[in-house]
Design a protein around this motif. Structure first.
Motif, PDB file in Angstrom:
ATOM      1  N   ASP A 185       6.426   1.391  -0.530  1.00 21.46           N
ATOM      2  CA  ASP A 185       4.601   0.848   0.074  1.00 21.46           C
ATOM      3  C   ASP A 185       5.228  -0.330   0.869  1.00 21.46           C
ATOM      4  O   ASP A 185       6.307  -0.734   0.702  1.00 21.46           O
ATOM      5  N   VAL A 186       4.105  -0.553   1.346  1.00 22.82           N
ATOM      6  CA  VAL A 186       4.514  -1.304   2.400  1.00 22.82           C
ATOM      7  C   VAL A 186       3.361  -2.441   2.099  1.00 22.82           C
ATOM      8  O   VAL A 186       2.141  -1.975   1.624  1.00 22.82           O
ATOM      9  N   VAL A 187       3.137  -3.886   2.343  1.00 23.25           N
ATOM     10  CA  VAL A 187       2.307  -4.767   2.802  1.00 23.25           C
ATOM     11  C   VAL A 187       1.359  -4.668   3.766  1.00 23.25           C
ATOM     12  O   VAL A 187       1.593  -4.778   5.103  1.00 23.25           O
ATOM     13  N   VAL A 188       0.007  -4.603   3.866  1.00 28.18           N
ATOM     14  CA  VAL A 188      -0.893  -3.969   4.681  1.00 28.18           C
ATOM     15  C   VAL A 188      -1.785  -5.013   4.673  1.00 28.18           C
ATOM     16  O   VAL A 188      -2.626  -5.353   3.854  1.00 28.18           O
ATOM     17  N   VAL A 189      -1.886  -5.923   5.500  1.00 23.54           N
ATOM     18  CA  VAL A 189      -2.916  -6.821   5.988  1.00 23.54           C
ATOM     19  C   VAL A 189      -4.181  -6.316   7.066  1.00 23.54           C
ATOM     20  O   VAL A 189      -3.776  -5.979   7.944  1.00 23.54           O
ATOM     21  N   PHE A 190      -5.642  -6.280   6.353  1.00 24.93           N
ATOM     22  CA  PHE A 190      -6.746  -5.921   7.048  1.00 24.93           C
ATOM     23  C   PHE A 190      -7.333  -7.475   7.168  1.00 24.93           C
ATOM     24  O   PHE A 190      -7.659  -8.283   6.821  1.00 24.93           O
ATOM     25  N   ARG A 191      -7.148  -7.739   8.669  1.00 26.23           N
ATOM     26  CA  ARG A 191      -7.702  -8.975   9.883  1.00 26.23           C
ATOM     27  C   ARG A 191      -9.444  -8.606   9.035  1.00 26.23           C
ATOM     28  O   ARG A 191      -9.904  -8.420   9.597  1.00 26.23           O
ATOM     29  N   MET A 231       1.074  -0.963   0.222  1.00 21.90           N
ATOM     30  CA  MET A 231       0.143  -0.117  -0.075  1.00 21.90           C
ATOM     31  C   MET A 231       1.093   1.362   0.328  1.00 21.90           C
ATOM     32  O   MET A 231       2.376   0.906   0.162  1.00 21.90           O
ATOM     33  N   THR A 232       0.464   1.973  -0.586  1.00 23.70           N
ATOM     34  CA  THR A 232       1.064   3.256  -1.173  1.00 23.70           C
ATOM     35  C   THR A 232       1.044   4.669   0.628  1.00 23.70           C
ATOM     36  O   THR A 232      -0.036   4.051   1.003  1.00 23.70           O
ATOM     37  N   PHE A 233       2.233   5.350   0.728  1.00 24.06           N
ATOM     38  CA  PHE A 233       2.078   5.718   2.301  1.00 24.06           C
ATOM     39  C   PHE A 233       0.797   7.148   1.887  1.00 24.06           C
ATOM     40  O   PHE A 233      -0.200   6.954   2.475  1.00 24.06           O
ATOM     41  N   ASP A 234       0.378   7.535   1.061  1.00 20.17           N
ATOM     42  CA  ASP A 234      -0.820   8.010   0.780  1.00 20.17           C
ATOM     43  C   ASP A 234      -1.975   7.426   0.490  1.00 20.17           C
ATOM     44  O   ASP A 234      -3.193   8.095   0.926  1.00 20.17           O
ATOM     45  N   GLY A 235      -1.981   6.590  -0.130  1.00 21.13           N
ATOM     46  CA  GLY A 235      -2.866   5.262   0.571  1.00 21.13           C
ATOM     47  C   GLY A 235      -3.407   5.421   1.524  1.00 21.13           C
ATOM     48  O   GLY A 235      -5.208   5.348   2.208  1.00 21.13           O
ATOM     49  N   TYR A 236      -2.158   4.755   2.246  1.00 20.78           N
ATOM     50  CA  TYR A 236      -2.413   4.730   4.183  1.00 20.78           C
ATOM     51  C   TYR A 236      -3.227   5.819   4.140  1.00 20.78           C
ATOM     52  O   TYR A 236      -4.005   5.520   5.621  1.00 20.78           O
ATOM     53  N   LEU A 237      -3.045   6.754   3.849  1.00 21.61           N
ATOM     54  CA  LEU A 237      -3.088   8.276   4.802  1.00 21.61           C
ATOM     55  C   LEU A 237      -3.941   7.852   4.488  1.00 21.61           C
ATOM     56  O   LEU A 237      -4.994   8.699   5.543  1.00 21.61           O
ATOM     57  N   ARG A 238      -4.963   8.442   3.478  1.00 22.25           N
ATOM     58  CA  ARG A 238      -6.513   8.404   3.530  1.00 22.25           C
ATOM     59  C   ARG A 238      -7.265   7.662   3.971  1.00 22.25           C
ATOM     60  O   ARG A 238      -8.417   7.945   4.833  1.00 22.25           O
ATOM     61  N   TYR A 239      -6.928   5.572   4.539  1.00 19.92           N
ATOM     62  CA  TYR A 239      -7.415   4.864   5.011  1.00 19.92           C
ATOM     63  C   TYR A 239      -7.568   5.468   6.191  1.00 19.92           C
ATOM     64  O   TYR A 239      -9.154   5.648   6.696  1.00 19.92           O
ATOM     65  N   VAL A 240      -6.114   5.880   7.030  1.00 14.37           N
ATOM     66  CA  VAL A 240      -6.422   6.235   8.319  1.00 14.37           C
ATOM     67  C   VAL A 240      -6.913   7.217   8.870  1.00 14.37           C
ATOM     68  O   VAL A 240      -7.658   7.238  10.102  1.00 14.37           O
ATOM     69  N   LEU A 241      -7.264   8.234   8.198  1.00 16.55           N
ATOM     70  CA  LEU A 241      -7.542   9.475   8.315  1.00 16.55           C
ATOM     71  C   LEU A 241      -9.765   8.846   8.266  1.00 16.55           C
ATOM     72  O   LEU A 241     -10.095   9.980   9.164  1.00 16.55           O
ATOM     73  N   GLY A 242      -9.664   8.027   7.522  1.00 12.14           N
ATOM     74  CA  GLY A 242     -11.374   7.765   7.083  1.00 12.14           C
ATOM     75  C   GLY A 242     -11.105   6.707   8.806  1.00 12.14           C
ATOM     76  O   GLY A 242     -12.570   6.379   8.937  1.00 12.14           O
ATOM     77  N   GLU A 243     -10.853   6.885   9.530  1.00 10.85           N
ATOM     78  CA  GLU A 243     -11.320   5.902  10.776  1.00 10.85           C
ATOM     79  C   GLU A 243     -11.932   6.477  11.982  1.00 10.85           C
ATOM     80  O   GLU A 243     -12.011   7.529  11.654  1.00 10.85           O
ATOM     81  N   VAL A 244     -12.343   5.565  12.008  1.00 11.87           N
ATOM     82  CA  VAL A 244     -14.015   6.137  13.241  1.00 11.87           C
ATOM     83  C   VAL A 244     -13.078   7.096  13.849  1.00 11.87           C
ATOM     84  O   VAL A 244     -13.752   8.108  14.273  1.00 11.87           O
ATOM     85  N   GLY A 245     -11.729   6.249  14.705  1.00 12.39           N
ATOM     86  CA  GLY A 245     -11.507   7.547  15.669  1.00 12.39           C
ATOM     87  C   GLY A 245     -11.114   8.444  15.489  1.00 12.39           C
ATOM     88  O   GLY A 245     -10.945   9.836  15.761  1.00 12.39           O
ATOM     89  N   VAL A 246     -10.460   8.553  14.427  1.00 11.16           N
ATOM     90  CA  VAL A 246     -10.012   9.883  13.833  1.00 11.16           C
ATOM     91  C   VAL A 246     -11.364  10.629  13.330  1.00 11.16           C
ATOM     92  O   VAL A 246     -11.404  12.261  13.618  1.00 11.16           O
ATOM     93  N   ALA A 247     -11.769  10.455  12.367  1.00 11.45           N
ATOM     94  CA  ALA A 247     -13.573  11.302  12.095  1.00 11.45           C
ATOM     95  C   ALA A 247     -14.094  11.678  13.468  1.00 11.45           C
ATOM     96  O   ALA A 247     -14.319  12.656  13.856  1.00 11.45           O
ATOM     97  N   ASN A 248     -13.572  10.681  14.879  1.00 12.82           N
ATOM     98  CA  ASN A 248     -14.407  11.995  15.721  1.00 12.82           C
ATOM     99  C   ASN A 248     -13.935  12.278  16.224  1.00 12.82           C
ATOM    100  O   ASN A 248     -14.682  13.277  17.001  1.00 12.82           O
ATOM    101  N   ALA A 249     -12.189  12.300  16.425  1.00 15.68           N
ATOM    102  CA  ALA A 249     -11.557  13.454  16.892  1.00 15.68           C
ATOM    103  C   ALA A 249     -12.119  14.863  15.971  1.00 15.68           C
ATOM    104  O   ALA A 249     -12.462  15.775  16.765  1.00 15.68           O
TER     105      ALA A 249
END
Length: 66
Positions: free
Chosen positions: A46-52, A1-19
């Protein structure tokens, strides 16, 4: 996953959005904090990101009641 792709993902996470929604932080400050703290993880590229998770599919039983 690219840095920018992961950044977009993490910013959409509930904790960040709620804050951001609570006014604890601005979207810009949250993005910059995430960018700074994740930079080392992606420093080699890029890194491999695994979502369980799992996927369940439901289908009607063929029990002859039709």
């Amino acid at each position: 996953m690219t840095f920018d792709g992961y950044l977009r993902y993490v910013l959409g996470e509930v904790g960040v959005a709620n804050a951001i929604a609570r006014g604890d932080d601005s979207a810009e400050r949250a993005r910059e904090w995430c960018r700074r703290t994740l930079a080392e993880v992606f420093s080699s590229g890029d890194v491999v990101v695994v979502f369980r998770g799992y996927l369940a599919t439901l289908v009607p039983a063929d029990d002859g009641r039709r």
